[in-house]
Design a protein around this motif. Structure first.
Motif, PDB file in Angstrom:
ATOM      1  N   PRO A   1     -19.252   0.708  -7.443  1.00 37.51           N
ATOM      2  CA  PRO A   1     -19.318   0.267  -8.848  1.00 37.51           C
ATOM      3  C   PRO A   1     -18.851  -1.166  -9.074  1.00 37.51           C
ATOM      4  CG  PRO A   1     -18.515   2.516  -8.751  1.00 37.51           C
ATOM      5  CD  PRO A   1     -18.575   2.029  -7.328  1.00 37.51           C
ATOM      6  N   MET A   2     -17.802  -1.620  -8.390  1.00 38.22           N
ATOM      7  CA  MET A   2     -17.281  -2.963  -8.625  1.00 38.22           C
ATOM      8  C   MET A   2     -18.305  -4.030  -8.238  1.00 38.22           C
ATOM      9  SD  MET A   2     -14.497  -2.728 -10.194  1.00 38.22           S
ATOM     10  CE  MET A   2     -14.102  -4.474 -10.116  1.00 38.22           C
ATOM     11  N   PHE A   3     -18.957  -3.841  -7.093  1.00 37.29           N
ATOM     12  CA  PHE A   3     -19.988  -4.798  -6.686  1.00 37.29           C
ATOM     13  C   PHE A   3     -21.142  -4.764  -7.687  1.00 37.29           C
ATOM     14  CE2 PHE A   3     -23.673  -6.311  -4.345  1.00 37.29           C
ATOM     15  CZ  PHE A   3     -23.170  -7.412  -3.663  1.00 37.29           C
ATOM     16  N   TYR A   4     -21.480  -3.581  -8.159  1.00 34.12           N
ATOM     17  CA  TYR A   4     -22.544  -3.424  -9.152  1.00 34.12           C
ATOM     18  C   TYR A   4     -22.192  -4.171 -10.435  1.00 34.12           C
ATOM     19  CZ  TYR A   4     -25.736  -1.022 -12.385  1.00 34.12           C
ATOM     20  OH  TYR A   4     -26.688  -0.736 -13.323  1.00 34.12           O
ATOM     21  N   PHE A   5     -20.940  -4.038 -10.903  1.00 33.41           N
ATOM     22  CA  PHE A   5     -20.510  -4.755 -12.102  1.00 33.41           C
ATOM     23  C   PHE A   5     -20.641  -6.268 -11.908  1.00 33.41           C
ATOM     24  CE2 PHE A   5     -17.335  -1.122 -13.145  1.00 33.41           C
ATOM     25  CZ  PHE A   5     -18.378  -0.354 -13.661  1.00 33.41           C
ATOM     26  N   ALA A   6     -20.216  -6.763 -10.741  1.00 37.23           N
ATOM     27  CA  ALA A   6     -20.276  -8.207 -10.478  1.00 37.23           C
ATOM     28  C   ALA A   6     -21.722  -8.706 -10.507  1.00 37.23           C
ATOM     29  CB  ALA A   6     -19.629  -8.520  -9.128  1.00 37.23           C
ATOM     30  N   CYS A   7     -22.624  -7.931  -9.914  1.00 39.32           N
ATOM     31  CA  CYS A   7     -24.036  -8.321  -9.896  1.00 39.32           C
ATOM     32  C   CYS A   7     -24.635  -8.293 -11.298  1.00 39.32           C
ATOM     33  CB  CYS A   7     -24.830  -7.395  -8.981  1.00 39.32           C
ATOM     34  SG  CYS A   7     -24.401  -7.545  -7.240  1.00 39.32           S
ATOM     35  N   ARG A   8     -24.218  -7.316 -12.097  1.00 38.41           N
ATOM     36  CA  ARG A   8     -24.713  -7.259 -13.473  1.00 38.41           C
ATOM     37  C   ARG A   8     -24.231  -8.467 -14.270  1.00 38.41           C
ATOM     38  NH1 ARG A   8     -28.895  -5.558 -13.770  1.00 38.41           N
ATOM     39  NH2 ARG A   8     -28.760  -5.093 -15.989  1.00 38.41           N
ATOM     40  N   PHE A   9     -23.023  -8.932 -13.973  1.00 40.12           N
ATOM     41  CA  PHE A   9     -22.500 -10.116 -14.655  1.00 40.12           C
ATOM     42  C   PHE A   9     -23.344 -11.345 -14.315  1.00 40.12           C
ATOM     43  CE2 PHE A   9     -19.894 -13.926 -14.830  1.00 40.12           C
ATOM     44  CZ  PHE A   9     -19.303 -13.826 -16.073  1.00 40.12           C
ATOM     45  N   VAL A  10     -23.647 -11.534 -13.041  1.00 37.81           N
ATOM     46  CA  VAL A  10     -24.450 -12.688 -12.624  1.00 37.81           C
ATOM     47  C   VAL A  10     -25.848 -12.616 -13.237  1.00 37.81           C
ATOM     48  CG1 VAL A  10     -25.507 -13.845 -10.638  1.00 37.81           C
ATOM     49  CG2 VAL A  10     -23.153 -13.013 -10.495  1.00 37.81           C
ATOM     50  N   THR A  11     -26.450 -11.435 -13.192  1.00 33.56           N
ATOM     51  CA  THR A  11     -27.785 -11.267 -13.789  1.00 33.56           C
ATOM     52  C   THR A  11     -27.746 -11.588 -15.276  1.00 33.56           C
ATOM     53  OG1 THR A  11     -28.232  -9.509 -12.188  1.00 33.56           O
ATOM     54  CG2 THR A  11     -29.706  -9.679 -14.087  1.00 33.56           C
ATOM     55  N   GLY A  12     -26.729 -11.085 -15.966  1.00 32.12           N
ATOM     56  CA  GLY A  12     -26.591 -11.364 -17.390  1.00 32.12           C
ATOM     57  C   GLY A  12     -26.411 -12.839 -17.676  1.00 32.12           C
ATOM     58  N   ALA A  13     -25.649 -13.542 -16.822  1.00 31.96           N
ATOM     59  CA  ALA A  13     -25.443 -14.978 -17.025  1.00 31.96           C
ATOM     60  C   ALA A  13     -26.770 -15.728 -16.965  1.00 31.96           C
ATOM     61  CB  ALA A  13     -24.474 -15.520 -15.975  1.00 31.96           C
TER      62      ALA A  13
END
Length: 498
Positions: free
Chosen positions: A121-133
């Protein structure tokens, strides 16, 4: 850098020449190259919403996430979008629309590819942040570029249709997951990863088309590159004349501006909050209302169907809901150019808010089909209203501040509704799940309804009648005001119509 870096004063007819163009094939290039970013955003959000069950499966197959984790992932994605919009919005006004709409799409591609390889989940959250940016940066760069390239006569309907294309991506994403999340067709551990990978392939195709989209001539002439702007406009005019087979009418409207290499943040802040306080309140009300309504409802729509209403495969339901949203923005869009901005914005906000409130009272008696039907009716109107928030922010402030203003209002409104919304709804769903009572999510509906209605009332009182008007007449460029107040600097006149 200081906002006092000057290059001279010019008189140009570029805005009038762009606004008098008839619709032609060249404008479809702009729509295809720039507008398709909303399809990507819709694809991203819907894939996550449709895959909530798949992501909650144990590690190895899914990521072992809870409903609250799904809400957290949505909030992290929106947080990335807000920060990305603010960061890249400033760069868009400083370095140009084209550089940034290429960079931000590249960041989106990196983020969504990495998401496909998430191992926890933590890696998934980080990737979602980058995608959102990346997506947030796109909102600032793309909305400003579109409004500066599309003729005034068509700006409202085109902007709404493009923003509404989010729902084409949503429909595609939901149907995509119907196949990819079918374990008899694709292994369970692979399906949701492929969904993110296919989004990256679409993004790469858009990047190839976008390379042919020019820099905004309006941005060029204000930033001391009027000869480049003139070259771009001549090429557009030649293309349009070749397509239509008729010569273009001459223009006699010009604008005189003092060019600036950069515009300081202090100047921009003063413009937004001091010169246009009513427009600032208007944009905040519109963005907060639509952001809470959409992010809170849609991020957890799939969970509502599966946990309370016994739906095993939510893709078909989300696709029907998404189609209604796109049709609302597409079919109602022309009315924003004819009936007018104020009437249509206030009407769509108040009506959709009232209908959502009524639906909140009806939740206990709805099944999957009637809930989807009510959602389709509500968001037929809400999608046009929500898209008009982006249209409003992109056209009611001076050109030098456009991208950052879009970013600011998107970030503030989305942070208020898009971050708190998913977290709030995730908590409501967890609580309602324990009680096995869908009416437990009704408070979220009521809050969203109230905020939409407030946005509609503010639009009725403070809205700007911007339909079919040039951007420069809606909000005079800051440099135009300075040019009339000062006689210093080298005077130059940009080339006239070819």
């Amino acid at each position: 850098m200081s906002s006092q870096v000057e290059t001279g004063r010019i008189t140009t007819d570029i805005p009038a020449r762009l606004d008098r163009l008839p619709w032609a094939g060249w404008h479809w290039l702009i729509v295809a190259g720039l507008g398709t970013v909303w399809i990507l955003d819709g694809l991203e959000v819907t894939i996550v919403g449709s895959m909530s069950d798949a992501l909650q499966k144990p590690l190895g197959t899914g990521l072992g996430m809870t409903s609250s984790d799904i809400g957290m992932a949505g909030a992290v994605y929106v947080l990335g979008s807000c920060l990305g919009a603010l960061f890249f919005g400033q760069l868009t006004d400083r370095f140009g629309r084209k550089k940034l709409f290429l960079v931000t799409l590249g960041i989106y591609l990196i983020g969504t590819v990495l998401t496909a390889f998430s191992m926890n989940p933590m890696f998934y959250f980080a990737c979602r942040f980058v995608t959102g940016a990346g997506v947030g940066g796109e909102y600032a760069a793309i909305n400003s570029a579109i409004d500066e390239l599309i003729p005034a006569k068509y700006r409202g309907r085109v902007d709404l249709a493009i923003n509404g294309s989010f729902w084409l991506g949503a429909a595609a994403g939901s149907l995509l997951t119907v196949a990819l999340l079918n374990p008899s067709l694709v292994p369970a551990w692979l399906g949701w990863r492929l969904a993110f990978g296919l989004g990256a392939i679409l993004g790469l195709g858009i990047l190839l088309v976008r390379r042919n989209v020019p820099e905004s001539p309006r941005w060029l002439f204000i930033h001391g590159r009027e000869h480049e702007g003139e070259k771009v406009v001549k090429q557009i005019e030649e293309h349009v004349e070749g397509t239509t087979g008729a010569p273009l009418d001459p223009v006699d409207e010009t604008i005189t501006i003092r060019q600036r290499k950069t515009i300081g943040l202090g100047t921009i802040a003063k413009t937004v909050f001091t010169l246009y306080p009513r427009r600032t309140v208007l944009c905040l009300a519109l963005f907060i209302g639509q952001a809470f309504l959409y992010n809170a409802f849609f991020f957890t729509y799939g969970d509502s169907l599966t946990k309370f209403l016994g739906v095993q495969q939510v893709g078909w339901f989300i696709a029907a809901f998404a189609v209604s949203n796109f049709l609302g923005a597409f079919l109602l869009g022309p009315l924003f150019d004819t009936v007018g901005r104020v009437r249509m914005i206030s009407g769509t906000y108040i009506l959709s808010g009232a209908l959502l409130g009524v639906t909140g009272f009806m939740l206990g008696g709805l099944n999957a089909y009637t809930l989807t039907l009510m959602g389709a009716i509500i968001f037929f109107f809400a999608s046009a209203g929500a898209s008009s928030a982006y249209l409003t922010a992109s056209e009611v402030f001076p050109m030098e501040t456009r991208a950052l203003c879009i970013a600011f209002f998107y970030a503030v409104g989305t942070a208020a509704g898009g971050i708190s919304g998913p977290l709030f709804f995730g908590h409501l769903i967890d609580t309602a799940s324990k009680a096995k009572d869908i009416t437990g999510i009704a408070p979220g509906y009521f809050v969203g309804a109230a905020l939409m209605i407030v946005g509609g009332v503010v639009a009725a009182l403070m809205g700007v009648k911007a339909e079919q008007k040039s951007l420069e007449s809606i909000a005079q460029p800051l440099t135009a005001e300075e040019a009339t107040a000062s006689g210093s600097g080298g005077d130059r006149t940009a080339p006239a119509t070819a």
